[in-house]
Design a protein around this motif. Structure first.
Motif, PDB file in Angstrom:
ATOM      1  N   VAL A  77     -16.013   6.110  13.917  1.00  0.00           N
ATOM      2  CA  VAL A  77     -14.708   6.768  13.914  1.00  0.00           C
ATOM      3  C   VAL A  77     -13.758   5.999  13.001  1.00  0.00           C
ATOM      4  O   VAL A  77     -13.594   4.793  13.143  1.00  0.00           O
ATOM      5  N   ALA A  78     -13.138   6.704  12.050  1.00  0.00           N
ATOM      6  CA  ALA A  78     -12.135   6.076  11.189  1.00  0.00           C
ATOM      7  C   ALA A  78     -10.917   5.751  12.051  1.00  0.00           C
ATOM      8  O   ALA A  78     -10.499   6.546  12.880  1.00  0.00           O
ATOM      9  N   PHE A  79     -10.369   4.566  11.848  1.00  0.00           N
ATOM     10  CA  PHE A  79      -9.275   4.112  12.696  1.00  0.00           C
ATOM     11  C   PHE A  79      -8.448   3.078  11.943  1.00  0.00           C
ATOM     12  O   PHE A  79      -8.996   2.217  11.268  1.00  0.00           O
ATOM     13  N   ASP A  80      -7.135   3.156  12.043  1.00  0.00           N
ATOM     14  CA  ASP A  80      -6.244   2.160  11.453  1.00  0.00           C
ATOM     15  C   ASP A  80      -6.167   0.969  12.379  1.00  0.00           C
ATOM     16  O   ASP A  80      -5.579   1.060  13.456  1.00  0.00           O
ATOM     17  N   LEU A  81      -6.752  -0.140  11.989  1.00  0.00           N
ATOM     18  CA  LEU A  81      -6.576  -1.361  12.773  1.00  0.00           C
ATOM     19  C   LEU A  81      -5.149  -1.848  12.568  1.00  0.00           C
ATOM     20  O   LEU A  81      -4.624  -1.812  11.464  1.00  0.00           O
ATOM     21  N   GLY A  82      -4.500  -2.312  13.621  1.00  0.00           N
ATOM     22  CA  GLY A  82      -3.117  -2.754  13.502  1.00  0.00           C
ATOM     23  C   GLY A  82      -2.167  -1.573  13.613  1.00  0.00           C
ATOM     24  O   GLY A  82      -2.283  -0.741  14.503  1.00  0.00           O
ATOM     25  N   MET A  83      -1.252  -1.474  12.683  1.00  0.00           N
ATOM     26  CA  MET A  83      -0.244  -0.413  12.700  1.00  0.00           C
ATOM     27  C   MET A  83      -0.908   0.937  12.419  1.00  0.00           C
ATOM     28  O   MET A  83      -1.574   1.099  11.405  1.00  0.00           O
ATOM     29  N   PRO A  84      -0.725   1.938  13.292  1.00  0.00           N
ATOM     30  CA  PRO A  84      -1.388   3.236  13.113  1.00  0.00           C
ATOM     31  C   PRO A  84      -0.678   4.107  12.069  1.00  0.00           C
ATOM     32  O   PRO A  84      -0.059   5.133  12.387  1.00  0.00           O
ATOM     33  N   MET A  85      -0.770   3.703  10.806  1.00  0.00           N
ATOM     34  CA  MET A  85      -0.014   4.359   9.745  1.00  0.00           C
ATOM     35  C   MET A  85      -0.446   5.808   9.507  1.00  0.00           C
ATOM     36  O   MET A  85       0.379   6.627   9.115  1.00  0.00           O
ATOM     37  N   THR A  86      -1.687   6.136   9.754  1.00  0.00           N
ATOM     38  CA  THR A  86      -2.105   7.538   9.580  1.00  0.00           C
ATOM     39  C   THR A  86      -1.306   8.431  10.512  1.00  0.00           C
ATOM     40  O   THR A  86      -0.724   9.437  10.088  1.00  0.00           O
ATOM     41  N   GLU A  87      -1.234   8.064  11.784  1.00  0.00           N
ATOM     42  CA  GLU A  87      -0.478   8.857  12.750  1.00  0.00           C
ATOM     43  C   GLU A  87       1.012   8.850  12.426  1.00  0.00           C
ATOM     44  O   GLU A  87       1.697   9.865  12.562  1.00  0.00           O
ATOM     45  N   ILE A  88       1.525   7.704  12.002  1.00  0.00           N
ATOM     46  CA  ILE A  88       2.943   7.603  11.644  1.00  0.00           C
ATOM     47  C   ILE A  88       3.258   8.526  10.471  1.00  0.00           C
ATOM     48  O   ILE A  88       4.276   9.226  10.478  1.00  0.00           O
ATOM     49  N   ARG A  89       2.392   8.570   9.484  1.00  0.00           N
ATOM     50  CA  ARG A  89       2.608   9.461   8.332  1.00  0.00           C
ATOM     51  C   ARG A  89       2.532  10.924   8.762  1.00  0.00           C
ATOM     52  O   ARG A  89       3.289  11.758   8.254  1.00  0.00           O
ATOM     53  N   TRP A  90       1.621  11.245   9.681  1.00  0.00           N
ATOM     54  CA  TRP A  90       1.554  12.615  10.188  1.00  0.00           C
ATOM     55  C   TRP A  90       2.844  12.977  10.910  1.00  0.00           C
ATOM     56  O   TRP A  90       3.347  14.089  10.773  1.00  0.00           O
ATOM     57  N   MET A  91       3.387  12.046  11.685  1.00  0.00           N
ATOM     58  CA  MET A  91       4.653  12.298  12.381  1.00  0.00           C
ATOM     59  C   MET A  91       5.766  12.589  11.374  1.00  0.00           C
ATOM     60  O   MET A  91       6.571  13.506  11.572  1.00  0.00           O
ATOM     61  N   ARG A  92       5.809  11.793  10.308  1.00  0.00           N
ATOM     62  CA  ARG A  92       6.821  11.970   9.267  1.00  0.00           C
ATOM     63  C   ARG A  92       6.651  13.344   8.621  1.00  0.00           C
ATOM     64  O   ARG A  92       7.618  14.064   8.392  1.00  0.00           O
ATOM     65  N   GLU A  93       5.398  13.686   8.305  1.00  0.00           N
ATOM     66  CA  GLU A  93       5.107  14.969   7.672  1.00  0.00           C
ATOM     67  C   GLU A  93       5.474  16.145   8.580  1.00  0.00           C
ATOM     68  O   GLU A  93       5.882  17.202   8.102  1.00  0.00           O
ATOM     69  N   ALA A  94       5.353  15.947   9.876  1.00  0.00           N
ATOM     70  CA  ALA A  94       5.695  17.000  10.841  1.00  0.00           C
ATOM     71  C   ALA A  94       7.202  17.147  11.020  1.00  0.00           C
ATOM     72  O   ALA A  94       7.654  18.060  11.693  1.00  0.00           O
ATOM     73  N   GLY A  95       7.975  16.233  10.415  1.00  0.00           N
ATOM     74  CA  GLY A  95       9.427  16.371  10.459  1.00  0.00           C
ATOM     75  C   GLY A  95      10.159  15.341  11.287  1.00  0.00           C
ATOM     76  O   GLY A  95      11.377  15.410  11.422  1.00  0.00           O
ATOM     77  N   MET A  96       9.430  14.374  11.867  1.00  0.00           N
ATOM     78  CA  MET A  96      10.114  13.344  12.653  1.00  0.00           C
ATOM     79  C   MET A  96      10.824  12.365  11.720  1.00  0.00           C
ATOM     80  O   MET A  96      10.298  11.990  10.678  1.00  0.00           O
TER      81      MET A  96
END
Length: 119
Positions: free
Chosen positions: A37-56
């Protein structure tokens, strides 16, 4: 987008709809430590970028990672915000994540319970 992370576009679309419906978001993961499974070790930047893209906004993302994360874990009375009688867990970064959320990648110090654990 989302290569190696599964359904990136669907994640963003679902999150956008959830936010529009008034949902409250907490940043977290259900990663179980498997090798395939691909996973961001440390800061979860993939999820953070998705949140930003979703408008947060950057502030909404920081709150999702701190206060809302603590509430979801049932620890809202102990951690998640800086206030009296809560653990002083602090992440110090270079830059201002409210101006550029990518600053969260530049960790300089970590305090846990008011004690420096990384400098």
């Amino acid at each position: 987008r989302g290569a190696g992370y599964g359904l990136g576009e669907e994640v963003v679309d679902n999150l956008r709809r959830y936010l529009q419906a008034g949902g409250r978001v907490a940043l977290g993961t259900d990663y179980a430590g498997t090798d395939n499974v691909a996973f961001d070790l440390g800061m979860p930047m993939t999820e953070i970028r998705w949140m930003r893209e979703a408008g947060m906004s950057p502030m909404e993302i920081v709150v999702a990672a701190t206060q809302h994360g603590a509430i979801v874990c049932g620890l809202g009375d102990e951690i998640g915000t800086l206030e009296p009688n809560k653990a002083a867990d602090i992440l110090v970064v270079e830059g201002n994540p409210l101006e550029d959320i990518e600053a969260l990648r530049n960790v300089r110090m970590v305090f846990r319970g008011g004690v420096v654990v990384r400098s």
